[in-house]
Design a protein around this motif. Structure first.
Motif, PDB file in Angstrom:
ATOM      1  N   ALA A 156      81.114  81.078  63.700  1.00 14.08           N
ATOM      2  CA  ALA A 156      81.138  81.333  65.151  1.00 14.08           C
ATOM      3  C   ALA A 156      79.764  81.086  65.754  1.00 14.08           C
ATOM      4  CB  ALA A 156      81.595  82.760  65.426  1.00 14.08           C
ATOM      5  N   LEU A 157      78.723  81.483  65.036  1.00 13.39           N
ATOM      6  CA  LEU A 157      77.361  81.252  65.519  1.00 13.39           C
ATOM      7  C   LEU A 157      77.056  79.761  65.579  1.00 13.39           C
ATOM      8  CD1 LEU A 157      74.584  82.334  66.349  1.00 13.39           C
ATOM      9  CD2 LEU A 157      74.034  82.532  63.906  1.00 13.39           C
ATOM     10  N   ALA A 158      77.488  79.016  64.578  1.00 11.71           N
ATOM     11  CA  ALA A 158      77.270  77.570  64.584  1.00 11.71           C
ATOM     12  C   ALA A 158      77.968  76.925  65.770  1.00 11.71           C
ATOM     13  CB  ALA A 158      77.759  76.970  63.268  1.00 11.71           C
ATOM     14  N   TYR A 159      79.181  77.386  66.075  1.00 10.93           N
ATOM     15  CA  TYR A 159      79.902  76.869  67.240  1.00 10.93           C
ATOM     16  C   TYR A 159      79.139  77.196  68.524  1.00 10.93           C
ATOM     17  CZ  TYR A 159      83.452  76.473  70.885  1.00 10.93           C
ATOM     18  OH  TYR A 159      84.122  76.142  72.033  1.00 10.93           O
ATOM     19  N   ALA A 160      78.667  78.427  68.629  1.00 10.40           N
ATOM     20  CA  ALA A 160      77.938  78.836  69.836  1.00 10.40           C
ATOM     21  C   ALA A 160      76.706  77.973  70.052  1.00 10.40           C
ATOM     22  CB  ALA A 160      77.538  80.309  69.726  1.00 10.40           C
ATOM     23  N   ARG A 161      76.034  77.631  68.983  1.00 12.79           N
ATOM     24  CA  ARG A 161      74.798  76.855  69.103  1.00 12.79           C
ATOM     25  C   ARG A 161      75.066  75.416  69.562  1.00 12.79           C
ATOM     26  NH1 ARG A 161      70.111  78.627  67.285  1.00 12.79           N
ATOM     27  NH2 ARG A 161      69.473  76.508  66.786  1.00 12.79           N
ATOM     28  N   ARG A 162      76.309  74.995  69.504  1.00 13.21           N
ATOM     29  CA  ARG A 162      76.652  73.648  69.991  1.00 13.21           C
ATOM     30  C   ARG A 162      77.043  73.641  71.462  1.00 13.21           C
ATOM     31  NH1 ARG A 162      79.422  73.650  64.930  1.00 13.21           N
ATOM     32  NH2 ARG A 162      81.464  73.893  65.944  1.00 13.21           N
ATOM     33  N   GLN A 163      77.073  74.818  72.099  1.00 13.23           N
ATOM     34  CA  GLN A 163      77.516  74.909  73.491  1.00 13.23           C
ATOM     35  C   GLN A 163      76.329  74.829  74.448  1.00 13.23           C
ATOM     36  OE1 GLN A 163      80.881  74.721  73.537  1.00 13.23           O
ATOM     37  NE2 GLN A 163      80.483  74.764  71.322  1.00 13.23           N
ATOM     38  N   SER A 164      76.476  74.074  75.508  1.00 14.96           N
ATOM     39  CA  SER A 164      75.386  73.885  76.469  1.00 14.96           C
ATOM     40  C   SER A 164      75.062  75.165  77.223  1.00 14.96           C
ATOM     41  CB  SER A 164      75.750  72.778  77.464  1.00 14.96           C
ATOM     42  OG  SER A 164      76.913  73.142  78.215  1.00 14.96           O
ATOM     43  N   TRP A 165      76.002  76.116  77.268  1.00 16.92           N
ATOM     44  CA  TRP A 165      75.779  77.353  78.038  1.00 16.92           C
ATOM     45  C   TRP A 165      75.093  78.438  77.217  1.00 16.92           C
ATOM     46  CZ3 TRP A 165      78.871  80.941  75.568  1.00 16.92           C
ATOM     47  CH2 TRP A 165      80.018  80.465  74.940  1.00 16.92           C
ATOM     48  N   VAL A 166      74.716  78.144  75.977  1.00 15.06           N
ATOM     49  CA  VAL A 166      74.039  79.114  75.116  1.00 15.06           C
ATOM     50  C   VAL A 166      72.558  78.788  75.015  1.00 15.06           C
ATOM     51  CG1 VAL A 166      73.851  79.998  72.757  1.00 15.06           C
ATOM     52  CG2 VAL A 166      76.109  79.642  73.788  1.00 15.06           C
ATOM     53  N   ASP A 167      71.708  79.786  75.242  1.00 15.09           N
ATOM     54  CA  ASP A 167      70.271  79.675  75.052  1.00 15.09           C
ATOM     55  C   ASP A 167      69.989  79.807  73.555  1.00 15.09           C
ATOM     56  OD1 ASP A 167      67.526  80.093  74.805  1.00 15.09           O
ATOM     57  OD2 ASP A 167      67.381  81.291  76.627  1.00 15.09           O
ATOM     58  N   LEU A 168      69.605  78.738  72.919  1.00 11.87           N
ATOM     59  CA  LEU A 168      69.480  78.694  71.471  1.00 11.87           C
ATOM     60  C   LEU A 168      68.351  79.558  70.926  1.00 11.87           C
ATOM     61  CD1 LEU A 168      70.044  74.877  70.823  1.00 11.87           C
ATOM     62  CD2 LEU A 168      71.721  76.728  70.943  1.00 11.87           C
ATOM     63  N   GLU A 169      67.454  79.985  71.784  1.00 11.85           N
ATOM     64  CA  GLU A 169      66.299  80.770  71.336  1.00 11.85           C
ATOM     65  C   GLU A 169      66.463  82.265  71.604  1.00 11.85           C
ATOM     66  OE1 GLU A 169      63.959  79.401  69.543  1.00 11.85           O
ATOM     67  OE2 GLU A 169      65.056  77.500  69.773  1.00 11.85           O
ATOM     68  N   ARG A 170      67.554  82.660  72.245  1.00  9.63           N
ATOM     69  CA  ARG A 170      67.720  84.080  72.603  1.00  9.63           C
ATOM     70  C   ARG A 170      69.142  84.522  72.250  1.00  9.63           C
ATOM     71  NH1 ARG A 170      65.587  85.247  78.553  1.00  9.63           N
ATOM     72  NH2 ARG A 170      67.016  83.525  79.067  1.00  9.63           N
ATOM     73  N   ILE A 171      69.301  84.962  71.007  1.00  4.57           N
ATOM     74  CA  ILE A 171      70.602  85.357  70.480  1.00  4.57           C
ATOM     75  C   ILE A 171      70.465  86.704  69.774  1.00  4.57           C
ATOM     76  CG2 ILE A 171      72.483  84.755  68.892  1.00  4.57           C
ATOM     77  CD1 ILE A 171      71.634  81.805  69.220  1.00  4.57           C
ATOM     78  N   VAL A 172      71.440  87.585  69.984  1.00  7.08           N
ATOM     79  CA  VAL A 172      71.540  88.823  69.202  1.00  7.08           C
ATOM     80  C   VAL A 172      72.945  88.883  68.604  1.00  7.08           C
ATOM     81  CG1 VAL A 172      69.778  90.186  70.382  1.00  7.08           C
ATOM     82  CG2 VAL A 172      72.102  90.127  71.301  1.00  7.08           C
ATOM     83  N   VAL A 173      73.023  89.427  67.406  1.00  8.07           N
ATOM     84  CA  VAL A 173      74.297  89.604  66.709  1.00  8.07           C
ATOM     85  C   VAL A 173      74.564  91.100  66.607  1.00  8.07           C
ATOM     86  CG1 VAL A 173      75.573  89.226  64.564  1.00  8.07           C
ATOM     87  CG2 VAL A 173      73.993  87.471  65.411  1.00  8.07           C
ATOM     88  N   ALA A 174      75.788  91.499  66.844  1.00 10.63           N
ATOM     89  CA  ALA A 174      76.145  92.917  66.791  1.00 10.63           C
ATOM     90  C   ALA A 174      77.478  93.083  66.086  1.00 10.63           C
ATOM     91  CB  ALA A 174      76.211  93.510  68.198  1.00 10.63           C
TER      92      ALA A 174
END
Length: 366
Positions: A111-129
């Motif tokens: 899921a994280l890998a998919y998110a990192r391919r999306q233009s609407w995700v800031d690749l440098e500011r991610i938190v996992v919960a």
């Protein structure tokens, strides 16, 4: 009946590719502010309810999602393999807690890998919960190198396995020690005193196993929450408990905490003053069984809702998401005529009408 998508949060459901060869698909809920982004990301992970994983409904953590969208975050909540409408088979390694956590973390990584391919995700500011089993999966994920992931939230994380010969608390402690030895990302742990799964002594044991092996964690142990602190994150009233320490942690790891988007609270029907809430005889349409159910409802915690129908059907729901919608759905499953809300939280919201009991007494709770 599935809950309606929340337009306030631009809620949508997508299928995220996962597994070997990307042949599986994870039913994933996405919330995000309006506009193209990119937005900082919260990747949230669910626990496991009793019973088969396939029967578990899509998780939303709507109160948490609302607070993060207000702060400009996109939020992703994948249902892992074998849960809800995700494909594949649920992975179960019995009392092997490390294998259980790593098996769930595989889906989170996809899921994280998919998110990192999306233009609407800031690749440098991610938190996992994660909450419960999802919290343990998040800690397992944090043993990997994860570019852009700045922190992990562990909400009442762990897994209880009641099977013969399984010393699950010791198995958990051993797994958490391994997480700590290989952890690369700072984490905040939040556990309440009356958690029905993980008592304070066990929480301390798990945290000391993690931190003693080198894990970077901070434990926020709070007091009792309602009937069960394990459910704090899914409660509307739990926001006041977890949000302040969460904001402090976000500040420490350089993530946004200021509210930048206006998200209105979900509307609630007004008090009509039709009757006092405790006046059981005033509730329309109900026969004896329905009035007994309403008496039970009056002892439930808020948020809560009670619905009735001219057919004599009734339904109620407490805590969790959208109890008003769930109460109506519970009533409607047993009624050939439309159901209406009678009471929400501490108010009577009935618009007026018949008070004459029906001979029917169909109803239920959700």
């Amino acid at each position: 009946m599935p809950l309606p998508l929340d337009a306030r949060l631009n809620e949508q459901i997508i299928m995220v590719p996962a597994g070997d060869g990307m042949h599986e698909a994870l039913e994933t809920t996405v919330f995000r502010p309006g506009g193209p982004g990119p937005f900082p990301l919260l990747l949230m992970n669910h626990g496991k309810q009793a019973g088969p994983a396939r029967q578990q409904q899509r998780e939303r953590f709507i109160y948490m999602a609302t607070e993060f969208v207000r702060r400009g975050y996109a939020v992703m909540l994948p249902m892992r393999t074998g849960f809800a409408q995700s494909t594949g088979t649920y992975r179960d390694f019995g009392c092997d807690m490390l294998a259980n956590a790593r098996g769930q973390a595989r889906d989170v990584l996809d899921a994280l890998a998919y998110a990192r391919r999306q233009s609407w995700v800031d690749l440098e500011r991610i938190v996992v919960a994660g909450q419960s089993y999802g919290g343990m999966a998040a800690l397992a994920l944090a043993t990997r190198t994860l570019p852009g992931v700045r922190g992990v939230f562990n909400f009442a994380g762990g897994l209880r396995v009641d099977m013969p010969g399984c010393d699950w608390p010791s198995a958990l402690a051993k797994a958490f020690a391994t997480f700590g030895a290989y952890s690369r990302i700072p984490s905040l742990w939040l556990y309440g005193a009356n958690d029905s799964y993980f008592a304070p002594a066990l929480v301390q044991r798990l945290f000391h196993s993690f931190a003693g092996s080198g894990g970077r964690g901070e434990l926020f142990a709070y007091g009792p929450f309602k009937r069960d602190a394990h459910l704090t994150l899914g409660s509307r009233d739990g926001v006041a408990v977890w949000l302040p320490p969460a904001e402090r942690f976000l500040q420490k790891i350089g993530m946004p905490v200021r509210q930048v988007y206006a998200v209105a609270d979900a509307p609630s029907p007004p008090d009509t003053h039709f009757a006092l809430q405790g006046d059981i005889a005033a509730v329309p349409y109900l026969a004896e069984q329905g009035r007994a159910a309403y008496r039970t409802f009056l002892g439930k915690t808020t948020p809560r809702a009670f619905a009735v129908s001219a057919s004599g059907a009734w339904g109620w729901a407490e805590e969790g998401e959208s109890p008003d919608f769930r109460a109506l759905a519970s009533c409607q499953r047993r009624s050939s005529t439309p159901c209406q809300l009678y009471s929400v939280d501490e108010s009577v919201v009935w618009p007026g009408g018949a008070r004459v009991p029906s001979a029917s007494a169909a109803g239920g709770a959700d």
